[in-house]
Design a protein around this motif. Sequence first.
Motif, PDB file in Angstrom:
ATOM      1  N   GLY A  31       0.714  -1.244   0.020  1.00 40.65           N
ATOM      2  CA  GLY A  31      -0.046  -0.158  -0.129  1.00 40.65           C
ATOM      3  C   GLY A  31       0.869   1.176  -0.015  1.00 40.65           C
ATOM      4  N   PRO A  49      -4.829  -3.163  -1.274  1.00 39.45           N
ATOM      5  CA  PRO A  49      -5.563  -2.332  -1.019  1.00 39.45           C
ATOM      6  C   PRO A  49      -5.815  -1.169  -1.908  1.00 39.45           C
ATOM      7  CG  PRO A  49      -3.659  -2.016   0.523  1.00 39.45           C
ATOM      8  CD  PRO A  49      -3.459  -3.047  -0.573  1.00 39.45           C
ATOM      9  N   ASP A  85      -3.180   3.038   1.818  1.00 44.15           N
ATOM     10  CA  ASP A  85      -3.732   2.055   0.753  1.00 44.15           C
ATOM     11  C   ASP A  85      -3.160   2.800  -0.780  1.00 44.15           C
ATOM     12  OD1 ASP A  85      -4.757   0.599   2.763  1.00 44.15           O
ATOM     13  OD2 ASP A  85      -6.805   1.154   2.226  1.00 44.15           O
ATOM     14  N   GLU A 130      -7.319   2.781  -1.942  1.00 45.59           N
ATOM     15  CA  GLU A 130      -7.865   3.976  -1.151  1.00 45.59           C
ATOM     16  C   GLU A 130      -8.971   4.847  -1.933  1.00 45.59           C
ATOM     17  OE1 GLU A 130      -6.171   7.772   1.076  1.00 45.59           O
ATOM     18  OE2 GLU A 130      -5.377   6.077   1.622  1.00 45.59           O
TER      19      GLU A 130
END
Length: 182
Positions: free
Chosen positions: A30, A82, A140, A84
């Motif tokens: 991330g 991940p 992220d 964001e």
Amino acid sequence: MIRFALVLLLLVFPVAAHATDAGWALLRDGGHVVLLRHAMVTGTADPANFDIDSCATQINLSARGKQQASKIGALFAARAAPIERVLSSRYCRCLDTARIAFEAEPELFAPLDLLKGDDAQKAAQIAAIMKEIRAYSGSDNLVMVTHLEDIVALTGVSPREGEAVVVEAQGDVLRVLGRVTF
């Protein structure tokens, strides 16, 4: 000559796989910025009657492009990378890539549109993208769905349709940290 070509191909494929593995490792951690070229499309250039607000006047994702976008999202999830935020060019092929891959409505970010013909406008677009990248500090990943020309201008890298280029800002330029092919 054929042997030489085969040896060359065998040498290239492990490097590509390694580049993809290194890119995934970065994305799992991330905090990175990803320049994602839109998935495969139906043509090579937008028609003369192009209208940014009408997908019917643009080249769009092909059936394979839609499958590729789906695969991109599935791999991001399977590899625990991940996300964001997702920013996208306003072009339908970029928006559809983002929507299919990440199953969410991306944020429109006009500087990710195809670079303008005028040098001053191009410079303004690049500056706006660089500003966004420099400002990113999330834990992220930030995904920016855009076009070949934009990624080449920003990095010097020429990604395939649906390829991700992981970057970081170093002063006034972007450093390529890794690549992921789908």
